[in-house]
Design a protein around this motif. Structure first.
Motif, short mmCIF file in Angstrom:
data_model
loop_
_atom_site.label_atom_id
_atom_site.label_comp_id
_atom_site.label_asym_id
_atom_site.label_seq_id
_atom_site.Cartn_x
_atom_site.Cartn_y
_atom_site.Cartn_z
N ASP A 175 3.67 -4.70 2.46
CA ASP A 175 3.44 -3.98 3.71
C ASP A 175 2.59 -4.80 4.67
O ASP A 175 2.76 -4.73 5.89
N LYS A 220 -2.91 2.86 3.65
CA LYS A 220 -1.64 3.11 4.32
C LYS A 220 -1.75 4.04 5.53
O LYS A 220 -0.93 3.95 6.45
N SER A 221 -2.76 4.92 5.56
CA SER A 221 -2.95 5.81 6.70
C SER A 221 -4.15 5.42 7.55
O SER A 221 -4.61 6.19 8.38
N ASN A 237 0.81 -1.22 0.00
CA ASN A 237 0.00 0.00 0.00
C ASN A 237 0.84 1.27 0.00
O ASN A 237 0.31 2.37 0.12
N ASN A 238 2.15 1.12 -0.15
CA ASN A 238 3.03 2.28 -0.06
C ASN A 238 4.25 2.05 -0.93
O ASN A 238 5.09 1.20 -0.63
#
Length: 678
Positions: free
Chosen positions: A99, A240-241, A91-92
């Motif tokens: 991840d 990701k956040s 995701n990053n």
């Protein structure tokens, strides 16, 4: 120059489709020499799509163990022990590799060592359970989120599954599936077990040197089963956040892109001892993987397939050359081997698009535009990705196939629909896709902010993103402005992959240049300034083509785990059902009718796609109803909180002739009725 710019912009739009589609050409599930000898660790298909039932969830499906005959006893198919089955999520792009990792390991226990039957007297010979671990730090640490999860047994037959004396005594096989659905301690819904193989493809035609049979192909995996790992997970877990879909800035928010691949790993050393004992030692090594549908099978050459299976996506640049000039394109080019493969005759790649651009293998493609100032501010400029998309004058498909495979496509000119560009393809167009995750590897990429297209939407299409492009360019509901709006099937392959998506047809059309044509790089029979419409015979030929099998051999479930129950061994994988007379018959209860509950089929045999029933004698009671076919597969389920004096319900039975069973239950009564579909 205006036409040239338009071409580039449109190419960008279709690049998404073209690239991913051409890699997933058909699924034989036997894609590499070494893994074909190790079916328990063999990835068959990978799916990633937005849940059709919950906008905040994503469904990840990893299937393994190909070509399972439903009656494959006495050594029935099962997930293997000492194998790590994993689903990886990236995701990053700023962090290397995976991840998030979901790891599954399976254990089998022999409950009854005195019999050769898999199931007898309520016990299973090889009862399978699993442990699911999750890593949120790229594999550095794992925590257990499901312990002793249950794997349903094979769908052997009615005595093994439903019989209360000699078998397991389940109400139905679907009951075993429902009881096997687990909720992880971290919120994910998980299922592991045998299912109908949801893929569909005419293997016999394709591998007979491209002997395609449009509209009359034979599904090579019809009525075979596979084993599936299904995970329904909140978007906030994968983002990701940790943001929800409701927090996305729009439906193409770049912060919601993930990449997914599945793998299987075995220990390095296997030792065979006397007496049939087997020992395993050493570190775990990846032996199979799958991201984009069957890249290894149809794109990677035979001599590199085992190496590809052992590599991680971060090592995929070594295989880049196989995507700039795909082998399939040679059979859609009369100057190469096109004449030798008549089954692909409707597909012919542009050699003089707009009178100038040649996209056949080894030709310049759009390379003549390299360095042109008109490309500034676009993905084709040297300051952006021009060195990758326009690498040389011999890699024509680097502009569409290669970027999708390695990075996904950004919402950036020219990768926007030509709608609203007023003839300038480099201008801002209608936003269409953003699944850009520049990790340079084979990941199935999905933008989780894109809504799911309802399966009941009349514009839902198994052609996925290709159909979304067609709608965005031609449908008055979407082509009137450049405003961002949801277009049906924006959530389809290759923006993720839904179970319904016909990846084989999409791929073959795309390799044949349909994506290039859709963005303005029309086929050779379109003459700029002369031809009235770009909808030429060549374009119609490509759009009319299909790969012979365009849908699965049975329906999908509308709810978790979405895949259909496995085919029943008692029937085998070629059983077509008994012949039936055309005479109308009365409702036929399979069980003694319990006083009170009465079920009447309104017309039996059934001659239409729907069957209606009347239920009486249970006024005010709660009802549960389930329709299954002769293989025990669920066709539909309905419930009524409070029945009326006469309760009428309608079920979708479809067009497949055969015998079906309707089960109707209250808290104290149960009745099963046989229905014949002519």
């Amino acid at each position: 120059m205006k036409n040239i710019k338009n071409l580039i912009a449109v190419v960008g739009v279709l690049a998404v489709i073209c690239l991913q589609t051409s890699q997933s050409f058909g699924s034989s599930h036997r894609e590499a020499p070494l893994i074909s000898n190790d079916p328990l660790a063999d990835n068959t298909d990978l799916y990633a799509f937005k849940s059709p039932n919950n906008a905040e969830n994503v469904v990840l499906i990893a299937n393994y163990i190909p070509f399972q005959h439903p009656a494959g006893g006495p050594n029935w198919y099962s997930f293997g022990e000492r194998i790590r089955y994993e689903v990886h999520v990236d995701n990053n792009a700023a962090t290397p590799g995976s991840d998030i990792i979901y790891r599954f390991t399976f254990e089998r226990v022999n409950e009854d060592p005195t019999t050769f039957f898999l199931i007898r007297l309520g016990k299973e010979n090889l009862k399978t359970t699993y442990k699911c671990e999750r890593s949120m730090d790229g594999g550095r640490s794992f925590s257990t989120i499901v312990m002793k999860g249950t794997v349903p047994p094979p769908n052997i037959g009615p005595r093994s599954i439903e019989n209360k004396t000699v078998g397991l005594g389940a109400e139905s096989y679907d009951d075993l599936v429902n009881k096997a659905v687990a909720t992880a301690t971290t919120g994910e819904k998980i299922f592991c077990g045998p299912v109908d193989d949801p893929f569909f493809v005419d293997l016999g035609g394709i591998f007979d040197l491209g002997n395609m049979r449009p509209s009359s192909g034979k599904d090579g995996v019809a009525k075979f089963n596979c084993h599936s790992i299904v995970i329904e997970v909140p978007v906030a877990t994968l983002q990701k956040s940790k943001k929800t879909v409701a927090q996305a800035s729009n439906i193409l928010d770049p912060d919601y892109v993930i990449g997914v691949y599945a793998s299987a790993s075995r220990q390095m050393i296997k030792t065979l001892y006397s007496g049939g004992d087997v020992g395993f030692d050493g570190n775990y090594v990846q032996v199979s993987r799958l991201g984009m549908p069957l890249t290894n099978e149809a794109v990677i050459p035979l001599g590199m397939k085992d190496k590809w299976n052992a590599a991680k996506p971060s090592e995929d640049l070594q295989f880049a050359q196989y995507f700039t000039n795909p082998e399939l394109a040679l059979y859609m080019d009369d100057s190469q081997f096109g004449a030798a493969v008549p089954g692909l005759a409707p597909l012919r790649i542009q050699s003089k698009s707009l009178g100038a651009f040649d996209f056949r293998n080894g030709k310049p493609g759009l390379f003549g535009l390299k360095g042109n100032p008109a490309l500034n501010g676009t993905a084709l400029s040297e300051a952006a990705f021009g060195s990758v998309l326009l690498p040389d004058n011999k890699s024509p498909r680097a502009v569409d196939i290669l970027p999708i495979f390695y990075t996904g496509v950004p919402n950036l000119p020219p990768y926007q629909l030509a709608t609203g560009k007023a003839g300038n393809p480099l201008a801002a167009g209608k936003p269409f896709i953003h699944n850009f995750l520049p990790t340079f590897g084979d990941w199935l990429r999905l933008n989780m902010a894109v809504p799911a297209t309802p399966r009941t939407d009349p514009k839902f299409s198994s052609l996925g993103l290709v159909q979304a492009a067609v709608l965005g360019l031609t449908d008055p509901m979407y082509n009137g402005s450049t405003a961002l709006q949801f277009i049906p099937n924006m959530d389809g392959f290759p923006n993720g992959r839904r179970l319904e998506d016909d990846v084989t047809t999409i791929e073959l059309q795309a390799v044949g240049g349909v994506v290039l044509a859709a963005i303005g790089l029309w086929y050779d029979d379109f003459k700029p300034g002369e031809t009235a419409s770009p909808v030429t015979p060549n374009l119609v030929s490509v759009l009319s083509f299909n790969a012979g099998v365009t849908k699965n051999d049975t329906i999908l479930k509308p709810w978790f785990p979405y895949e259909q129950n496995p085919w029943r061994g008692f029937r085998g994988n070629s059983y077509s059902g008994p012949s039936t007379s055309s005479a109308r018959i009365a409702t036929t209860p399979l069980e003694d009718k319990v006083q009170g509950l009465s079920v009447k089929v309104l017309g039996n045999p059934v001659l239409t796609d729907d069957v209606s029933v009347e239920i009486s004698g249970v006024d005010g009671q709660a009802l549960r109803m389930g329709l299954t076919n002769s293989q025990g597969q669920v066709m539909g389920q309905q419930s009524v909180g409070k029945a009326g004096r006469i309760e009428r319900q309608t079920f979708r039975i479809g067009r497949q002739p055969g015998i079906y069973f309707l089960q109707v239950s209250t808290a104290s009564e149960h009745q099963t009725v046989k229905i014949i579909r002519n």
